[in-house]
Design an enzyme around this catalytic site. Structure first.
Site, PDB file in Angstrom:
ATOM      1  CG  ASN A 115      -2.020  -1.092   1.045  1.00 23.87           C
ATOM      2  OD1 ASN A 115      -2.065  -1.925  -0.048  1.00 23.87           O
ATOM      3  ND2 ASN A 115      -2.729  -1.409   2.104  1.00 23.87           N
ATOM      4  CG  ASP A 117      -2.568   3.454   2.731  1.00 20.22           C
ATOM      5  OD1 ASP A 117      -2.029   3.020   4.086  1.00 20.22           O
ATOM      6  OD2 ASP A 117      -3.507   2.713   2.506  1.00 20.22           O
ATOM      7  CG  HIS A 134       3.945  -1.468  -4.998  1.00 17.91           C
ATOM      8  ND1 HIS A 134       2.499  -2.164  -4.796  1.00 17.91           N
ATOM      9  CD2 HIS A 134       4.758  -2.327  -5.281  1.00 17.91           C
ATOM     10  CE1 HIS A 134       3.054  -3.542  -5.275  1.00 17.91           C
ATOM     11  NE2 HIS A 134       4.298  -3.591  -5.647  1.00 17.91           N
ATOM     12  CB  CYS A 142      14.397  13.667  -8.025  1.00 18.73           C
ATOM     13  SG  CYS A 142      15.275  14.243  -9.521  1.00 18.73           S
ATOM     14  CB  CYS A 146      19.334  14.186  -7.872  1.00 22.13           C
ATOM     15  SG  CYS A 146      18.090  14.609  -7.109  1.00 22.13           S
ATOM     16  CB  CYS A 164      14.552  17.798  -8.395  1.00 23.08           C
ATOM     17  SG  CYS A 164      15.525  17.089  -7.312  1.00 23.08           S
ATOM     18  N   GLY A 204      -5.307  -9.015   3.116  1.00 22.71           N
ATOM     19  CA  GLY A 204      -5.926  -8.339   1.902  1.00 22.71           C
ATOM     20  C   GLY A 204      -5.011  -8.003   0.451  1.00 22.71           C
ATOM     21  CB  THR A 205      -2.292  -8.832  -1.239  1.00 18.96           C
ATOM     22  OG1 THR A 205      -1.837  -8.790  -2.312  1.00 18.96           O
ATOM     23  CG2 THR A 205      -1.836 -10.047  -0.184  1.00 18.96           C
ATOM     24  CB  SER A 206      -5.784 -10.078  -5.590  1.00 18.96           C
ATOM     25  OG  SER A 206      -4.675  -9.168  -6.226  1.00 18.96           O
TER      26      SER A 206
END
Ligand code: APR
Length: 261
Positions: A115, A117, A134, A142, A146, A164, A204-206
């Site tokens: 996730n 979030d 992820h 950037c 860098c 940047c 909760g992951t497929s």
């Protein structure tokens, strides 16, 4: 710390107490536990999954790959930033649920999440403990080489193309897009956690998004027991390889699974 258990929602399966006891027993004899989570962990907080958000409302007319890929960003950066401003507002509005709080109350458990979030951190998890495979939507990085990264202000979310401050290349959300490699440090930490795990709780992951999904196989091959938490009877391949499947929502199952004796 005691974590309040939320009332059962009749639309979802009732957790089998015997199966819950078996899972609690497995955790009680595990010295090293990893929680590996996906979009389902934040579902009860109201964060729409990438695909749900990209295939509803305003965004249905766009190919999801155009909204979240280096090619899409090169072709139309304003569109990509407008999409991410929308996603960022949805995350900023959301609050941690009982599953995030149950994990925050167990600092002994290593956290690897797909996730983007920050609900685990907002529930009280030490940020250094959470591996974000992820990336994070509440940060910019950037788009050049860098390596500069900076937090965004959740109170002032704007779809504005910025440069940047270190090298002048464009800034972009610090998330992994289609076709991009996972951040090497996060991947290495996740692999190390899976290698040393006695039990991995897959929440909760497929199990459909690679290479992240391969971490469960890696842990199992290294000898870990696998506990799947998912209300769906068929969470893809994770279920077939699980030792225990706890059918239920994360916000209901995790407080019951992780609370004290
Ligand atoms: N509690 C537990 N699991 C749930 C809940 C809930 N309340 N609600 C839904 N689920 C389960 C679904 O049954 C499904 O198996 O969560 C899973 C969500 O699967 P996906 O939407 O495929 O999410 P995920 O596995 O995280 O993969 C998507 O790809 O777009 C990228 O980075 C993005 O992390 C994301 C990944």
């Amino acid at each position: 710390m005691s974590v309040p258990i939320e009332p059962h929602d009749q639309r979802f399966p009732v957790l089998d107490p015997a199966v819950l006891q078996r899972a609690r027993g497995m955790l009680a004899t595990s010295a090293s536990i990893v929680a590996f989570s996906g979009a389902g962990l934040s579902a009860e907080s109201g964060v729409p999954t990438f695909r749900d958000a990209a295939t509803s409302g305003l965004w249905t007319r766009y190919d999801p790959a155009r909204l979240a890929s280096p090619e899409g960003f090169a072709a139309d950066p304003d569109l990509v930033l407008a999409w991410y401003a929308d996603r960022r507002r949805a995350v900023a509005r959301a609050t941690p649920n009982a599953a995030h709080r149950a994990l925050a109350a167990r600092p002994d458990i290593a956290l690897v999440t797909q996730n983007v979030d920050d609900l685990l951190e907002r529930a009280g998890c030490d940020p250094t403990r959470v591996v974000h495979l992820h990336g994070r939507i509440d940060r910019d990085r950037c788009h050049g080489s860098c390596g500069h990264e900076e937090p965004i202000d959740p109170a002032v979310i704007v779809a504005e193309l910025r440069r940047c401050p270190r090298c002048g290349a464009l800034l972009r959300p610090a998330v992994v897009w289609f076709g991009e490699a996972l951040p090497p440090e996060a991947w290495e930490r996740a692999v190390a956690a899976m290698h040393s795990a006695d039990t991995v709780i897959v929440i909760g992951t497929s199990g459909a998004v690679w290479p992240a999904a391969g971490l469960v196989d890696l842990a199992r091959s290294a000898g870990a027991g696998i506990v799947v938490v998912n209300p769906d009877a068929d969470p893809d391949d994770n279920k077939d390889h699980a030792d225990i499947v706890l059918r239920g929502r994360a916000g209901e199952v995790l407080p019951a699974l992780l609370s004290g004796p």
